[in-house]
Motif scaffolding. Structure first.
Motif, PDB file in Angstrom:
ATOM      1  N   ARG A 196      -5.044  19.254  -8.327  1.00  0.00           N
ATOM      2  CA  ARG A 196      -5.280  20.211  -7.268  1.00  0.00           C
ATOM      3  C   ARG A 196      -5.908  19.618  -5.848  1.00  0.00           C
ATOM      4  NH1 ARG A 196      -4.257  25.754  -9.774  1.00  0.00           N
ATOM      5  NH2 ARG A 196      -3.505  25.167 -11.789  1.00  0.00           N
ATOM      6  N   THR A 197      -6.932  18.851  -6.128  1.00  0.00           N
ATOM      7  CA  THR A 197      -7.827  18.044  -5.159  1.00  0.00           C
ATOM      8  C   THR A 197      -6.940  17.507  -4.013  1.00  0.00           C
ATOM      9  OG1 THR A 197      -7.835  16.022  -6.149  1.00  0.00           O
ATOM     10  CG2 THR A 197      -9.439  17.605  -6.617  1.00  0.00           C
ATOM     11  N   LEU A 211      -4.949   9.024   2.031  1.00  0.00           N
ATOM     12  CA  LEU A 211      -4.814   8.823   3.591  1.00  0.00           C
ATOM     13  C   LEU A 211      -6.261   8.583   3.790  1.00  0.00           C
ATOM     14  CD1 LEU A 211      -1.988  11.202   4.829  1.00  0.00           C
ATOM     15  CD2 LEU A 211      -1.993   8.855   4.681  1.00  0.00           C
ATOM     16  N   ALA A 212      -7.239   9.398   3.378  1.00  0.00           N
ATOM     17  CA  ALA A 212      -8.776   9.193   3.881  1.00  0.00           C
ATOM     18  C   ALA A 212      -9.222   7.807   3.371  1.00  0.00           C
ATOM     19  CB  ALA A 212      -9.356  10.352   3.402  1.00  0.00           C
ATOM     20  N   ALA A 213      -8.811   7.130   2.301  1.00  0.00           N
ATOM     21  CA  ALA A 213      -9.122   6.171   1.657  1.00  0.00           C
ATOM     22  C   ALA A 213      -8.620   4.893   2.495  1.00  0.00           C
ATOM     23  CB  ALA A 213      -8.761   6.044   0.253  1.00  0.00           C
ATOM     24  N   LEU A 214      -7.388   5.009   3.229  1.00  0.00           N
ATOM     25  CA  LEU A 214      -6.916   3.838   4.081  1.00  0.00           C
ATOM     26  C   LEU A 214      -7.766   3.480   5.041  1.00  0.00           C
ATOM     27  CD1 LEU A 214      -2.965   4.809   4.074  1.00  0.00           C
ATOM     28  CD2 LEU A 214      -4.330   2.902   2.677  1.00  0.00           C
ATOM     29  N   PRO A 215      -7.979   2.171   5.372  1.00  0.00           N
ATOM     30  CA  PRO A 215      -8.499   1.952   6.676  1.00  0.00           C
ATOM     31  C   PRO A 215      -7.806   2.222   7.991  1.00  0.00           C
ATOM     32  CG  PRO A 215      -8.471  -0.021   5.166  1.00  0.00           C
ATOM     33  CD  PRO A 215      -7.506   1.061   4.535  1.00  0.00           C
ATOM     34  N   ILE A 251       0.759  -1.192  -0.169  1.00  0.00           N
ATOM     35  CA  ILE A 251      -0.125   0.071   0.045  1.00  0.00           C
ATOM     36  C   ILE A 251       0.934   1.329   0.099  1.00  0.00           C
ATOM     37  CG2 ILE A 251      -1.714   1.305   1.554  1.00  0.00           C
ATOM     38  CD1 ILE A 251      -2.838  -1.565   2.153  1.00  0.00           C
ATOM     39  N   VAL A 252       1.779   1.231   0.903  1.00  0.00           N
ATOM     40  CA  VAL A 252       2.850   2.357   0.927  1.00  0.00           C
ATOM     41  C   VAL A 252       3.507   2.629  -0.411  1.00  0.00           C
ATOM     42  CG1 VAL A 252       4.823   3.225   2.098  1.00  0.00           C
ATOM     43  CG2 VAL A 252       2.928   2.318   3.670  1.00  0.00           C
ATOM     44  N   GLY A 253       3.894   1.413  -0.931  1.00  0.00           N
ATOM     45  CA  GLY A 253       4.542   1.547  -2.572  1.00  0.00           C
ATOM     46  C   GLY A 253       3.653   2.219  -3.382  1.00  0.00           C
ATOM     47  N   VAL A 254       2.492   1.727  -3.266  1.00  0.00           N
ATOM     48  CA  VAL A 254       1.436   2.266  -4.432  1.00  0.00           C
ATOM     49  C   VAL A 254       1.512   3.882  -4.116  1.00  0.00           C
ATOM     50  CG1 VAL A 254      -0.953   2.285  -5.210  1.00  0.00           C
ATOM     51  CG2 VAL A 254       0.210   0.037  -4.851  1.00  0.00           C
ATOM     52  N   LEU A 255       1.101   4.307  -2.829  1.00  0.00           N
ATOM     53  CA  LEU A 255       0.897   5.422  -2.444  1.00  0.00           C
ATOM     54  C   LEU A 255       2.261   6.270  -2.976  1.00  0.00           C
ATOM     55  CD1 LEU A 255      -0.814   5.149   1.086  1.00  0.00           C
ATOM     56  CD2 LEU A 255      -1.707   6.071  -1.278  1.00  0.00           C
ATOM     57  N   LEU A 256       3.518   5.829  -2.919  1.00  0.00           N
ATOM     58  CA  LEU A 256       4.626   6.586  -3.432  1.00  0.00           C
ATOM     59  C   LEU A 256       4.675   6.549  -4.744  1.00  0.00           C
ATOM     60  CD1 LEU A 256       6.972   5.568  -0.472  1.00  0.00           C
ATOM     61  CD2 LEU A 256       5.866   7.683  -0.702  1.00  0.00           C
ATOM     62  N   ALA A 257       4.224   5.621  -5.474  1.00  0.00           N
ATOM     63  CA  ALA A 257       4.673   5.245  -6.728  1.00  0.00           C
ATOM     64  C   ALA A 257       3.592   6.155  -7.781  1.00  0.00           C
ATOM     65  CB  ALA A 257       4.355   3.924  -7.190  1.00  0.00           C
ATOM     66  N   ALA A 278      -3.937  13.717   0.789  1.00  0.00           N
ATOM     67  CA  ALA A 278      -5.335  13.698   1.504  1.00  0.00           C
ATOM     68  C   ALA A 278      -6.191  12.659   1.298  1.00  0.00           C
ATOM     69  CB  ALA A 278      -5.571  15.132   1.800  1.00  0.00           C
ATOM     70  N   ALA A 279      -6.486  12.663  -0.035  1.00  0.00           N
ATOM     71  CA  ALA A 279      -7.517  11.786  -0.438  1.00  0.00           C
ATOM     72  C   ALA A 279      -7.120  10.188  -0.267  1.00  0.00           C
ATOM     73  CB  ALA A 279      -7.759  11.728  -1.914  1.00  0.00           C
TER      74      ALA A 279
END
Length: 163
Positions: free
Chosen positions: A137-138, A145-149, A117-123, A142-143
């Protein structure tokens, strides 16, 4: 030639496991403590060990007289599939190892999932940057992090903050 290399590897493995077993078996003696005294203290911390209680523990658990004899008894049991019994509670060691392996597998799976998950978030932002696009710009972070359980986010934050 290949058979000789395989034989050497098995011999090295046998010597290593035997040496490790003798070292682990010798730990109570290297520490300068009688294993029967350690078992008695683990079972009954408030009782002062006397000679009769120590003798009873030695006979009940069939404790070895020395580290080499203890290692030999344990290794001969391992060859037959018997890993022995716990000195403290008498439970079979194999059962304890099976339950511990299950917990370790679960923790490894969770760690791999969090790493993915962290890899996808960084990739994703890196791919956008490599493509020459600007970030939306959205607020991607934040989106994401909000989507993570919450439990995943908590584990990641604990790891990041702790390290």
């Amino acid at each position: 030639m290949k058979a000789l290399t395989t034989t050497r590897r098995w011999a090295a493995l046998t010597v290593t496991v035997s040496g490790l077993a003798v070292t682990v078996a010798a730990l109570p003696w290297l520490r300068g403590d009688d294993p029967a005294r350690s078992v008695l203290r683990a079972r009954l911390s408030e009782r002062e060990p006397d000679a009769a209680a120590l003798a009873a523990v030695r006979s009940e658990l069939d404790l070895p007289a020395g580290p080499v004899q203890g290692a030999w008894q344990w290794l001969s049991g391992v060859v037959t599939g018997d890993l022995g019994r716990s000195w403290v509670d008498g439970a079979p060691v194999a059962d304890t190892l099976v339950s511990a392996a299950g917990v370790s597998a679960l923790l490894s799976g969770v760690a791999a999932t969090v790493a993915a998950i962290v890899g996808v978030l960084l990739a994703v932002p890196a791919a956008w940057a490599a493509a020459g696009r600007r970030r939306p710009r959205t607020g991607y972070a934040a989106a994401a992090l909000a989507a993570l359980p919450e439990f995943v986010l908590a584990a990641v934050l604990i790891t990041v903050v702790a390290v």
